[in-house]
Design a protein around this motif. Sequence first.
Motif, PDB file in Angstrom:
ATOM      1  N   LYS A   1       0.858  -1.193   0.000  1.00 11.31           N
ATOM      2  CA  LYS A   1       0.000   0.000   0.000  1.00 11.31           C
ATOM      3  C   LYS A   1       0.887   1.235   0.000  1.00 11.31           C
ATOM      4  N   LYS A   2       0.553   2.194  -0.840  1.00 15.09           N
ATOM      5  CA  LYS A   2       1.337   3.431  -0.929  1.00 15.09           C
ATOM      6  C   LYS A   2       0.388   4.620  -0.906  1.00 15.09           C
ATOM      7  N   LYS A   3       0.475   5.390   0.170  1.00 19.62           N
ATOM      8  CA  LYS A   3      -0.269   6.634   0.285  1.00 19.62           C
ATOM      9  C   LYS A   3       0.724   7.789   0.271  1.00 19.62           C
ATOM     10  N   SER A   4       0.209   9.001   0.247  1.00 21.42           N
ATOM     11  CA  SER A   4       1.093  10.161   0.193  1.00 21.42           C
ATOM     12  C   SER A   4       1.912  10.320   1.463  1.00 21.42           C
ATOM     13  N   SER A   5       1.357   9.875   2.605  1.00 21.71           N
ATOM     14  CA  SER A   5       2.041  10.102   3.872  1.00 21.71           C
ATOM     15  C   SER A   5       2.601   8.842   4.529  1.00 21.71           C
ATOM     16  N   PHE A   6       2.252   7.662   4.019  1.00 23.91           N
ATOM     17  CA  PHE A   6       2.761   6.433   4.613  1.00 23.91           C
ATOM     18  C   PHE A   6       2.635   5.269   3.631  1.00 23.91           C
ATOM     19  N   GLY A   7       3.241   4.156   3.995  1.00 24.16           N
ATOM     20  CA  GLY A   7       3.125   2.945   3.198  1.00 24.16           C
ATOM     21  C   GLY A   7       2.954   1.740   4.099  1.00 24.16           C
ATOM     22  N   GLU A   8       2.540   0.627   3.529  1.00 25.13           N
ATOM     23  CA  GLU A   8       2.452  -0.638   4.250  1.00 25.13           C
ATOM     24  C   GLU A   8       3.227  -1.687   3.461  1.00 25.13           C
ATOM     25  N   GLY A   9       4.022  -2.466   4.188  1.00 26.80           N
ATOM     26  CA  GLY A   9       4.856  -3.455   3.532  1.00 26.80           C
ATOM     27  C   GLY A   9       4.590  -4.857   4.037  1.00 26.80           C
ATOM     28  N   LYS A  10       4.866  -5.841   3.207  1.00 30.08           N
ATOM     29  CA  LYS A  10       4.754  -7.255   3.569  1.00 30.08           C
ATOM     30  C   LYS A  10       6.152  -7.852   3.613  1.00 30.08           C
ATOM     31  N   LEU A  11       6.482  -8.471   4.723  1.00 28.30           N
ATOM     32  CA  LEU A  11       7.810  -9.031   4.896  1.00 28.30           C
ATOM     33  C   LEU A  11       8.096 -10.086   3.837  1.00 28.30           C
TER      34      LEU A  11
END
Length: 215
Positions: free
Chosen positions: A56-66
């Motif tokens: 997930k990529k937003k303007s202020s943060f992201g989410e990653g999967k190991l």
Amino acid sequence: MKKGQIIPVKIEKFALGGQGLAFVESPAHDGEAARRIPVFIDDVCVGDEAEVRLVKKKSSFGEGKLQNILKPSEERVAARCVHFGVCGGCSWQFLPYEKQLAWKEQLVRETLSHIGGFSEEALSGIFMGIIGCDDPWFYRNKMEWSFSVNAEGVLSGGFHMRHMHYDTVNVQECFLQSSRSVEIFKAVREYFLALHEKGVAVSYNSKTHRGLVHS
């Protein structure tokens, strides 16, 4: 950063909810100043150096999967339970109990500061810290067990797999509640397995509205 990209990170701290938090440098472009973008990642420990896939990529943060741990944190310890990492019942067994308390206390302080608006001076006067227990195991007085049937028609029962709402782990041991509760559940599971082999619908199916127990 782009969604789907594999990026190397180092976990700097824990975020509320237990996710690991890393920061990725975003260079200046289109008139915007360079900044550090926070990326939240499950299943990692502070100090881990890892490769993660950006989901997930937003303007202020992201989410990653190991994807891969390149260098494990020095704080990591061996988990006591053989199901850890697959089962969704626990998330921090890779940390010593004392470290868990320290990080949880920091998360509470940060929440009171950032959301509650308390200053450090005010917190020092009212926040007494977290009181740990003598034995961090076998502390729960309630457990919920679930059943599921996989694509091959095999029945399993225990806790939900991590990040799964339906699939379950055939739990053989658990250190959250009395060990007697695990033995009781094993007996119950054997009973339902026998019914399943006879063609009885054990795990509830919301489409057919058949099944003895909810997952």
